[in-house]
Design a protein around this motif. Sequence first.
Motif, mmCIF file in Angstrom:
data_model
loop_
_atom_site.group_PDB
_atom_site.id
_atom_site.type_symbol
_atom_site.label_atom_id
_atom_site.label_comp_id
_atom_site.label_asym_id
_atom_site.label_seq_id
_atom_site.Cartn_x
_atom_site.Cartn_y
_atom_site.Cartn_z
ATOM 1 N N ALA A 43 -13.796 14.985 4.469
ATOM 2 C CA ALA A 43 -13.027 15.773 5.426
ATOM 3 C C ALA A 43 -12.402 14.887 6.497
ATOM 4 N N ALA A 44 -12.900 13.658 6.649
ATOM 5 C CA ALA A 44 -12.377 12.738 7.658
ATOM 6 C C ALA A 44 -11.186 11.974 7.077
ATOM 7 N N VAL A 45 -9.972 12.294 7.545
ATOM 8 C CA VAL A 45 -8.753 11.617 7.094
ATOM 9 C C VAL A 45 -8.331 10.640 8.176
ATOM 10 N N PHE A 46 -7.953 9.408 7.774
ATOM 11 C CA PHE A 46 -7.597 8.379 8.741
ATOM 12 C C PHE A 46 -6.567 7.428 8.156
ATOM 13 N N PHE A 47 -5.899 6.672 9.022
ATOM 14 C CA PHE A 47 -4.870 5.704 8.627
ATOM 15 C C PHE A 47 -5.334 4.268 8.823
ATOM 16 N N SER A 48 -6.439 4.072 9.533
ATOM 17 C CA SER A 48 -7.014 2.742 9.746
ATOM 18 C C SER A 48 -8.501 2.900 10.005
ATOM 19 N N THR A 49 -9.223 1.779 9.933
ATOM 20 C CA THR A 49 -10.664 1.829 10.180
ATOM 21 C C THR A 49 -11.110 0.590 10.935
ATOM 22 N N THR A 50 -12.147 0.758 11.730
ATOM 23 C CA THR A 50 -12.809 -0.352 12.422
ATOM 24 C C THR A 50 -14.278 -0.396 12.026
ATOM 25 N N SER A 51 -14.654 0.409 11.048
ATOM 26 C CA SER A 51 -16.047 0.536 10.609
ATOM 27 C C SER A 51 -16.211 -0.071 9.218
ATOM 28 N N THR A 91 -9.587 -4.379 12.689
ATOM 29 C CA THR A 91 -8.954 -3.117 12.313
ATOM 30 C C THR A 91 -8.209 -3.355 11.013
ATOM 31 N N VAL A 92 -8.455 -2.504 10.036
ATOM 32 C CA VAL A 92 -7.735 -2.562 8.767
ATOM 33 C C VAL A 92 -6.899 -1.294 8.668
ATOM 34 N N THR A 93 -5.607 -1.476 8.421
ATOM 35 C CA THR A 93 -4.667 -0.370 8.313
ATOM 36 C C THR A 93 -4.315 -0.149 6.846
ATOM 37 N N PHE A 94 -4.194 1.107 6.454
ATOM 38 C CA PHE A 94 -3.870 1.469 5.079
ATOM 39 C C PHE A 94 -2.391 1.821 5.014
ATOM 40 N N GLU A 95 -1.677 1.199 4.077
ATOM 41 C CA GLU A 95 -0.228 1.362 3.998
ATOM 42 C C GLU A 95 0.218 1.604 2.557
ATOM 43 N N ALA A 96 1.403 2.182 2.412
ATOM 44 C CA ALA A 96 1.968 2.471 1.094
ATOM 45 C C ALA A 96 3.470 2.230 1.123
ATOM 46 N N THR A 97 4.038 2.080 -0.072
ATOM 47 C CA THR A 97 5.488 1.967 -0.214
ATOM 48 C C THR A 97 5.928 2.772 -1.425
ATOM 49 N N LEU A 98 7.117 3.318 -1.322
ATOM 50 C CA LEU A 98 7.719 4.029 -2.438
ATOM 51 C C LEU A 98 8.760 3.162 -3.142
ATOM 52 N N ASP A 99 9.359 2.215 -2.378
ATOM 53 C CA ASP A 99 10.460 1.407 -2.896
ATOM 54 C C ASP A 99 10.147 -0.086 -2.970
ATOM 55 N N ASP A 100 8.895 -0.468 -2.764
ATOM 56 C CA ASP A 100 8.440 -1.863 -2.795
ATOM 57 C C ASP A 100 9.020 -2.725 -1.673
ATOM 58 N N THR A 101 9.651 -2.107 -0.682
ATOM 59 C CA THR A 101 10.224 -2.842 0.452
ATOM 60 C C THR A 101 9.735 -2.298 1.788
#
Length: 144
Positions: free
Chosen positions: A72-80, A48-58
């Motif tokens: 049209a498919a919005v997701f926060f992680s993928t297993t494909s 599983t790969v999760t997609f993450e972001a930061t606004l303050d680098d912390t």
Amino acid sequence: MTVSHSEHRLPGNRTASGVLAAVNDAVTINAEGASVLWEIDSGMSGATVTFEATLDDTNWFAASCMNITTPAAVFFSTTSFPIRGVFAHGGFSQVRMRVTAITSGSAGARMEAATTPSNVVRVSFMPTVAITGTVTVGTMAALA
């Protein structure tokens, strides 16, 4: 192992790449508010790969992505895998793809912060709304 890399491929664009093979391995890019395209190769099993972001680098948080072939498919992680996508929103200081589970294998991963106007891809979805009744159109002052 976390891989973070920045280089200029096209004027203004930044790229990052690495290998995802263990929990918490990540590819991180300094987005500086730009649209970020990404891809992950095949080769991982039970991952599983999760997609993450930061606004303050912390402080990191889950960030939504869209598959380029089915936006049209919005997701926060993928297993494909393999898969290509784009972070659904810009404006982040940094974004990353991080392994949160893996059984075996490894996969190459790449990102590009597309800051030049000719390379920026924006996809927007507006819902259809049915209005029944009377609609009054006026200035914001008149509606306030």
